[in-house]
Motif scaffolding. Structure first.
Motif, PDB file in Angstrom:
ATOM      1  N   GLU A  24      83.050 -45.813  94.099  1.00  0.00           N
ATOM      2  CA  GLU A  24      82.751 -47.248  94.062  1.00  0.00           C
ATOM      3  C   GLU A  24      82.104 -47.544  92.708  1.00  0.00           C
ATOM      4  O   GLU A  24      81.133 -46.913  92.311  1.00  0.00           O
ATOM      5  N   LEU A  25      82.662 -48.525  91.999  1.00  0.00           N
ATOM      6  CA  LEU A  25      82.218 -48.778  90.629  1.00  0.00           C
ATOM      7  C   LEU A  25      81.667 -50.177  90.402  1.00  0.00           C
ATOM      8  O   LEU A  25      81.137 -50.460  89.342  1.00  0.00           O
ATOM      9  N   ALA A  26      81.787 -51.063  91.383  1.00  0.00           N
ATOM     10  CA  ALA A  26      81.372 -52.454  91.158  1.00  0.00           C
ATOM     11  C   ALA A  26      79.922 -52.539  90.717  1.00  0.00           C
ATOM     12  O   ALA A  26      79.576 -53.331  89.826  1.00  0.00           O
ATOM     13  N   SER A  27      79.070 -51.726  91.305  1.00  0.00           N
ATOM     14  CA  SER A  27      77.644 -51.776  90.956  1.00  0.00           C
ATOM     15  C   SER A  27      77.378 -51.257  89.549  1.00  0.00           C
ATOM     16  O   SER A  27      76.292 -51.465  89.003  1.00  0.00           O
ATOM     17  N   GLU A  28      78.378 -50.561  88.971  1.00  0.00           N
ATOM     18  CA  GLU A  28      78.211 -49.995  87.635  1.00  0.00           C
ATOM     19  C   GLU A  28      78.597 -50.983  86.534  1.00  0.00           C
ATOM     20  O   GLU A  28      78.451 -50.672  85.360  1.00  0.00           O
ATOM     21  N   HIS A  29      79.099 -52.130  86.896  1.00  0.00           N
ATOM     22  CA  HIS A  29      79.707 -53.024  85.911  1.00  0.00           C
ATOM     23  C   HIS A  29      78.892 -54.269  85.602  1.00  0.00           C
ATOM     24  O   HIS A  29      79.347 -55.117  84.836  1.00  0.00           O
ATOM     25  N   ARG A  30      77.700 -54.374  86.164  1.00  0.00           N
ATOM     26  CA  ARG A  30      76.880 -55.555  85.902  1.00  0.00           C
ATOM     27  C   ARG A  30      75.444 -55.129  85.638  1.00  0.00           C
ATOM     28  O   ARG A  30      74.974 -54.121  86.154  1.00  0.00           O
ATOM     29  N   GLY A  31      74.759 -55.937  84.827  1.00  0.00           N
ATOM     30  CA  GLY A  31      73.377 -55.642  84.485  1.00  0.00           C
ATOM     31  C   GLY A  31      73.269 -54.826  83.216  1.00  0.00           C
ATOM     32  O   GLY A  31      74.161 -54.033  82.886  1.00  0.00           O
ATOM     33  N   CYS A  32      72.216 -55.038  82.464  1.00  0.00           N
ATOM     34  CA  CYS A  32      71.950 -54.326  81.207  1.00  0.00           C
ATOM     35  C   CYS A  32      73.101 -54.520  80.220  1.00  0.00           C
ATOM     36  O   CYS A  32      73.414 -53.641  79.422  1.00  0.00           O
ATOM     37  N   GLY A  33      73.755 -55.687  80.300  1.00  0.00           N
ATOM     38  CA  GLY A  33      74.818 -55.999  79.362  1.00  0.00           C
ATOM     39  C   GLY A  33      76.170 -55.423  79.704  1.00  0.00           C
ATOM     40  O   GLY A  33      77.155 -55.664  78.992  1.00  0.00           O
ATOM     41  N   ARG A  34      76.268 -54.677  80.801  1.00  0.00           N
ATOM     42  CA  ARG A  34      77.519 -53.992  81.109  1.00  0.00           C
ATOM     43  C   ARG A  34      78.665 -54.951  81.407  1.00  0.00           C
ATOM     44  O   ARG A  34      79.829 -54.626  81.157  1.00  0.00           O
ATOM     45  N   GLU A  35      78.343 -56.140  81.928  1.00  0.00           N
ATOM     46  CA  GLU A  35      79.395 -57.099  82.234  1.00  0.00           C
ATOM     47  C   GLU A  35      80.134 -57.549  80.975  1.00  0.00           C
ATOM     48  O   GLU A  35      81.304 -57.941  81.023  1.00  0.00           O
ATOM     49  N   LEU A  36      79.479 -57.481  79.819  1.00  0.00           N
ATOM     50  CA  LEU A  36      80.095 -57.911  78.567  1.00  0.00           C
ATOM     51  C   LEU A  36      81.165 -56.942  78.071  1.00  0.00           C
ATOM     52  O   LEU A  36      81.943 -57.277  77.179  1.00  0.00           O
ATOM     53  N   PHE A  37      81.192 -55.749  78.648  1.00  0.00           N
ATOM     54  CA  PHE A  37      82.092 -54.710  78.170  1.00  0.00           C
ATOM     55  C   PHE A  37      83.296 -54.513  79.088  1.00  0.00           C
ATOM     56  O   PHE A  37      84.035 -53.537  78.937  1.00  0.00           O
ATOM     57  N   ALA A  38      83.517 -55.450  80.002  1.00  0.00           N
ATOM     58  CA  ALA A  38      84.675 -55.341  80.896  1.00  0.00           C
ATOM     59  C   ALA A  38      85.999 -55.243  80.134  1.00  0.00           C
ATOM     60  O   ALA A  38      86.861 -54.429  80.488  1.00  0.00           O
ATOM     61  N   PRO A  39      86.220 -56.039  79.076  1.00  0.00           N
ATOM     62  CA  PRO A  39      87.499 -55.893  78.346  1.00  0.00           C
ATOM     63  C   PRO A  39      87.681 -54.515  77.728  1.00  0.00           C
ATOM     64  O   PRO A  39      88.803 -54.008  77.654  1.00  0.00           O
ATOM     65  N   MET A  40      86.597 -53.900  77.275  1.00  0.00           N
ATOM     66  CA  MET A  40      86.703 -52.562  76.702  1.00  0.00           C
ATOM     67  C   MET A  40      87.070 -51.542  77.779  1.00  0.00           C
ATOM     68  O   MET A  40      87.923 -50.676  77.565  1.00  0.00           O
TER      69      MET A  40
END
Length: 604
Positions: free
Chosen positions: A570-586
């Motif tokens: 499960e990765l959803a919790s790894e993709h938000r917070g501490c700026g991580r949401e900004l790196f979704a395209p990468m």
């Protein structure tokens, strides 16, 4: 030349013929014997020198080169704090040559030591590509005739190089800051870390040990990714000779920085020694980097970064190249974590000059590469010194001052280098063996599956990690969560190994450049998020990792594995917070680790 080195070099050249020719064509078309700023309009140029002060007349005259400084300075990162003073020194040096210099831009520089085990570590690998983009933005003003790149640490040097290679018609000199003086001995630091992992040392004791280790401006002194960067710049000829491991805030370091600024003025297209970066980094320089990495037991992170750097120069390398080079190259150093000495001890015992000379004598390095100082690689094997405040160079020591730290090729620490490729029905992975004892380089044991670092650490705290096992930590690849380093696991796994258990790690993530004595197959491709076989493993599967034989596999046959349902983390919790949401395209566009983990399609 050693036949393996020749074979690998020729193979890379053949494989890369079309991409390399395309790259060289692009950079040659924009090279110009006149100052670059002469191409832009008067309005553009006026903006470029409006704040240039005493340098404004020279910039306006369009007669002499202008240097662009790209800096990774910040005063949180100890390795980069000394860079604050470098632009002023470079400007002085440029004026002494009748030239000018401007700070073209800054790039971000995060510290993996601060973010280890924290959410911010998931931005670490992608920061390399942000740095590359920031470097390109800095140089895109198109008013520079050469560049000086100020950076030291993990993703920063690769990022600076990748960005600068888009401007490969420009000469580039890498300008390091040097390591901090030696602090708490590495073995003592490691002992306290293990004791804390077992609950036998307090947080206060651990913090005191860490503070005594990381205690001053300069690079951390262990031989991790930052100091491996500096080794690579030496064997690729991108430093002034011997620049790597001179301490910051010393007269010698100041003179080396001044000399870098002066030399950059001399190698522009306007002079007689034009040395464009894109022609300096060729297949021979890249193979030299692979050799240097193997010979010194350098950081596994460069199994990713060197691929990305090479591709930015139109060259295609893979892990087979690295493995073949490593098996042909003797191990010449024992530096922590592959020993107890640090880079200051290494430098005093003979350092890079001794290593380069020895590898050249064995036919393992290409001597005939272009270097920023004008000589070939033989001239790189020199040590900088001050003679009555005047910078000069002398030959390296004839023999090591301490053969427990660095040796010649006639009596190496091991006949083969420090990095291996392992492959099989689970995919392909990298193993660093230089710090792993021979008896620990093979394991056949049941899998213990984890999807998060913390789950493994909690199992240790709950005394659930008994017997022999391979810890499988998945969902840590670049597509999953940015491929964070997993160095936080090192003390725990070392404790288990010290207790007599046979343990290893298998992961699609990374370990630190300071990876320790536990067998770890890392950078696994395909990763779990790309439907790799690691996502089909279950607890109890018998896994085999054999670093010497180059084998990685599961005793379950491949057809049975393929029929199993995917069990991705499960990765959803790894993709938000501490700026991580900004790196979704990468994350969505990134290539795998063996292709350099780049988010750009042409590099993936």
């Amino acid at each position: 030349m050693h036949p393996t080195i020749t074979k690998v070099t020729e193979r890379i050249a053949r494989r890369s013929r079309e991409t390399r020719q395309d790259y060289l064509g692009r950079i040659r078309r924009v090279a110009d014997r006149n100052p670059t700023r002469g191409r832009i309009s008067c309005g553009n140029l006026a903006h470029a020198f409006a704040a240039a002060g005493e340098d404004k007349p020279a910039l306006k005259a369009l007669r002499r080169p202008n240097l662009g400084i790209v800096t990774a300075y910040n005063d949180m990162l100890s390795a980069h704090q000394p860079l604050e003073k470098f632009p002023a020194l470079i400007k002085l040096a440029a004026r002494s040559q009748g030239c000018t210099a401007q700070v073209a831009g800054g790039v971000p520089a995060m510290c993996d030591g601060v973010t280890q085990g924290q959410p911010g570590m998931q931005l670490s690998l992608f920061s390399r590509d942000v740095i590359a983009q920031a470097t390109a933005i800095a140089l895109s003003h198109n008013v520079f005739d050469a560049a000086l790149l100020l950076g030291v640490c993990d993703k920063i040097v690769p990022g600076l190089l990748i960005g600068a290679l888009s401007f490969g018609h420009l000469p580039v000199i890498m300008v390091p800051a040097g390591p901090m003086p030696s602090g708490l001995p590495n073995e003592e630091k490691a002992r306290v870390r293990r004791a804390h992992a077992e609950g036998k040392a307090s947080r206060e004791a651990l913090l005191e040990a860490e503070a005594q280790s990381y205690h001053a401006p300069g690079t951390c002194t262990f031989y991790g990714t930052a100091n491996s960067n500096q080794m690579l710049m030496e064997v690729m000829g991108l430093h002034l000779p011997g620049s790597a491991f001179v301490n910051p805030n010393t007269p010698l370091r100041e003179q080396l920085t001044l000399a870098a600024g002066a030399r950059a003025c001399q190698i522009t297209a306007q002079g007689r020694e034009y040395t464009p970066l894109g022609e300096t980094i060729d297949e021979k320089a890249i193979v030299n980097a692979l050799v240097g990495l193997a010979a010194t037991g350098g950081s596994t992170n460069h199994a990713i970064h060197l691929v990305a750097i090479a591709r930015a120069a139109g060259l295609i390398i893979d892990w087979n190249d690295l493995d073949e080079v490593s098996r042909a190259t003797p191990l010449l150093t024992r530096l922590y974590p592959n020993g107890s000495a640090d880079v200051n001890h290494f430098h005093a015992a003979g350092g890079m000059g001794l290593v380069i000379r020895e590898l050249l004598s064995a036919g393992l390095l290409h001597p005939d590469i272009r270097t920023v100082h004008g000589g070939d690689l033989r001239a790189q094997a020199r040590e900088p010194v001050l003679d009555n405040d005047r910078l000069t160079w002398r030959s390296p020591r004839r023999q090591s001052a301490d053969e427990s730290i660095v040796r010649g090729c006639s009596r190496p620490f091991a006949p083969e280098g420090g990095i291996r490729l392992v492959s099989g029905n689970l995919g392909r992975a990298i193993v660093k063996i230089s710090a792993v004892r021979p008896e620990h380089r093979r394991i056949e044991a049941p899998a213990r599956i984890f999807d998060k670092q913390e789950a493994l650490l909690q199992a240790f705290r709950d005394n659930e990690l008994e017997g022999d096992f391979v810890a499988v930590l998945r969902g840590q690849g670049p597509r999953a969560n940015g491929m964070p380093e997993l160095h936080k696991l090192t003390p725990t796994l070392q404790v288990l190994q010290d207790r007599g258990q046979r343990v290893a790690l298998l992961t699609d993530g990374r370990m630190s450049g300071a990876s320790g004595s536990v067998l770890a197959a890392i950078h696994l491709v395909p990763e779990a998020a790309a439907e790799g076989m690691i996502a089909r493993l279950v607890d109890g599967d018998t896994l085999i990792i054999d670093a010497d034989a180059g084998r990685l596999g599961c005793a379950v046959d491949s057809d049975t594995l393929r029929r199993r349902p995917l069990n991705p983390p499960e990765l959803a919790s790894e993709h938000r917070g501490c700026g991580r949401e900004l790196f979704a395209p990468m994350r969505a566009g990134v290539g795998d680790a063996e292709s350099g983990a780049s988010p750009w399609s042409e590099n993936a």
